[in-house]
Design a protein around this motif. Structure first.
Motif, short mmCIF file in Angstrom:
data_model
loop_
_atom_site.label_atom_id
_atom_site.label_comp_id
_atom_site.label_asym_id
_atom_site.label_seq_id
_atom_site.Cartn_x
_atom_site.Cartn_y
_atom_site.Cartn_z
N PHE A 30 0.83 -1.20 0.00
CA PHE A 30 0.00 0.00 0.00
C PHE A 30 0.87 1.24 0.00
O PHE A 30 1.82 1.34 0.78
CB PHE A 30 -0.89 0.04 1.24
N GLN B 201 -4.60 6.82 5.82
CA GLN B 201 -5.20 6.01 4.75
C GLN B 201 -4.93 4.53 4.98
O GLN B 201 -5.85 3.71 4.90
CB GLN B 201 -4.67 6.43 3.39
N ARG B 202 -3.70 4.19 5.30
CA ARG B 202 -3.36 2.78 5.52
C ARG B 202 -4.12 2.21 6.72
O ARG B 202 -4.53 1.06 6.71
CB ARG B 202 -1.85 2.61 5.66
N TRP C 256 -7.59 1.47 5.40
CA TRP C 256 -7.58 0.29 4.52
C TRP C 256 -7.42 -0.98 5.35
O TRP C 256 -8.01 -2.01 5.01
CB TRP C 256 -6.50 0.42 3.46
N ASP C 257 -6.66 -0.90 6.43
CA ASP C 257 -6.52 -2.06 7.32
C ASP C 257 -7.86 -2.38 7.99
O ASP C 257 -8.24 -3.54 8.09
CB ASP C 257 -5.44 -1.79 8.37
N LEU D 256 -10.80 -1.74 6.78
CA LEU D 256 -11.69 -2.29 5.75
C LEU D 256 -11.53 -3.79 5.66
O LEU D 256 -12.51 -4.53 5.49
CB LEU D 256 -11.40 -1.66 4.38
N ARG D 257 -10.30 -4.26 5.74
CA ARG D 257 -10.02 -5.69 5.63
C ARG D 257 -10.59 -6.48 6.80
O ARG D 257 -10.71 -7.70 6.73
CB ARG D 257 -8.51 -5.92 5.51
N ASN E 285 -11.28 5.91 2.10
CA ASN E 285 -11.99 4.77 1.52
C ASN E 285 -12.06 4.90 0.00
O ASN E 285 -11.83 3.94 -0.73
CB ASN E 285 -13.39 4.69 2.12
N ASN F 183 -8.90 3.89 -1.90
CA ASN F 183 -8.42 2.53 -1.72
C ASN F 183 -7.85 2.01 -3.05
O ASN F 183 -8.58 1.93 -4.03
CB ASN F 183 -9.58 1.64 -1.25
N VAL G 218 -9.63 -5.42 -0.84
CA VAL G 218 -9.77 -4.56 0.33
C VAL G 218 -11.17 -3.98 0.19
O VAL G 218 -11.40 -3.08 -0.61
CB VAL G 218 -8.68 -3.47 0.38
N CYS H 54 -13.77 -1.95 0.25
CA CYS H 54 -14.33 -0.62 0.49
C CYS H 54 -15.80 -0.56 0.12
O CYS H 54 -16.52 0.34 0.58
CB CYS H 54 -13.52 0.44 -0.24
#
Length: 180
Positions: free
Chosen positions: A77, A83-84, A87-88, A90-91, A121, A124, A130, A132
Motif C-alpha cells: 500500500f 489512509q493505511r 484500509w486495514d 476495511l479488511r 476509503n 483505496n 480490500v 471498500c
C-alpha cells in the motif's frame, strides 16, 4: 543510491467488468475497475505481465465462485498513515456485512473523522480485495463508491447471497450448486 521500482500489470475479466491488477516490485499494489474514480493513468501500470498474478487471480475466481470470503494476499500500500489505517480496518469488515463511515471513524479512535474515512476509503488502491464496497452511509444508503454505485450495490447483493444470473452469466455456470 537510487531505488528502481518495477511495476507490472494484467487485466482479468470479472462479473463487474475488466479488473486491472497492478504489482509493484512483484507485490499486489492495485486492483482497479474500468471507469473507477481515482484510477491512476494506464501508463503508470507498467508492462503487461501475466506471471505475477496467479494467486490473486485464483483468489478472485474463488471469491466470485463463492468459495472464498476472505482474501489472503501480500499487498503493498502507498498512502498516508491514516489512509493505511482505514484500509486495514476495511479488511476487518466481515464478508456480507457493512459498516458506516462513522463506525469506522469511531473504531479508529476519532468519531469526528467520518469524512476523512470516506476520502481514504475512496482512494483505496486495491478494490474488492480490500472491501471498500462494504462501507455505507449513516442512513444505510449506498454512497461514495469509486467503482460506481451500481457495482457497489451488486457486490453487496452478491455477498448477501443474492443471485442474478443475468448479471453474472459467465460465472453462474461455474458456481457450485450448493452456493446457488
Amino acid at each position: 543510491m537510487t531505488t528502481t521500482t518495477s511495476r507490472r500489470h494484467t487485466v482479468v475479466d470479472s462479473p463487474y467488468g475488466a479488473l486491472t491488477l497492478v504489482a509493484t516490485d512483484g507485490v499486489l499494489s492495485g486492483l482497479y475497475m474500468t471507469d473507477q474514480r481515482h484510477r491512476p493513468a494506464e501508463e503508470t501500470f507498467g508492462d503487461r505481465d501475466e506471471t505475477l498474478f496467479d494467486e490473486a487471480i485464483h483468489q478472485l475466481e474463488a471469491y466470485f465462485a463463492r468459495e472464498l470470503t476472505e482474501f489472503d494476499l501480500t499487498m503493498h500500500f502507498v498512502g498516508t498513515p491514516f489512509q493505511r489505517s482505514v484500509w486495514d480496518r476495511l479488511r476487518q469488515i466481515p464478508y456480507g456485512e457493512t459498516r458506516t463511515y462513522g463506525e469506522l471513524a469511531e473504531e479508529l479512535g476519532n468519531r469526528g473523522a467520518s469524512r476523512a474515512v470516506g476520502l481514504a476509503n475512496g482512494k483505496n488502491p486495491i478494490g474488492i480485495i480490500v472491501p471498500c464496497h462494504r462501507v455505507i452511509g449513516s442512513s444505510g444508503s449506498l454512497v461514495g463508491y469509486g467503482g460506481g454505485l451500481d457495482r457497489k450495490q451488486r457486490l453487496l447483493a452478491f455477498e448477501r447471497g443474492e443471485r442474478d444470473d443475468a448479471l453474472f452469466p459467465a460465472f453462474a455456470a461455474n458456481v457450485p450448486t450448493a452456493a446457488r
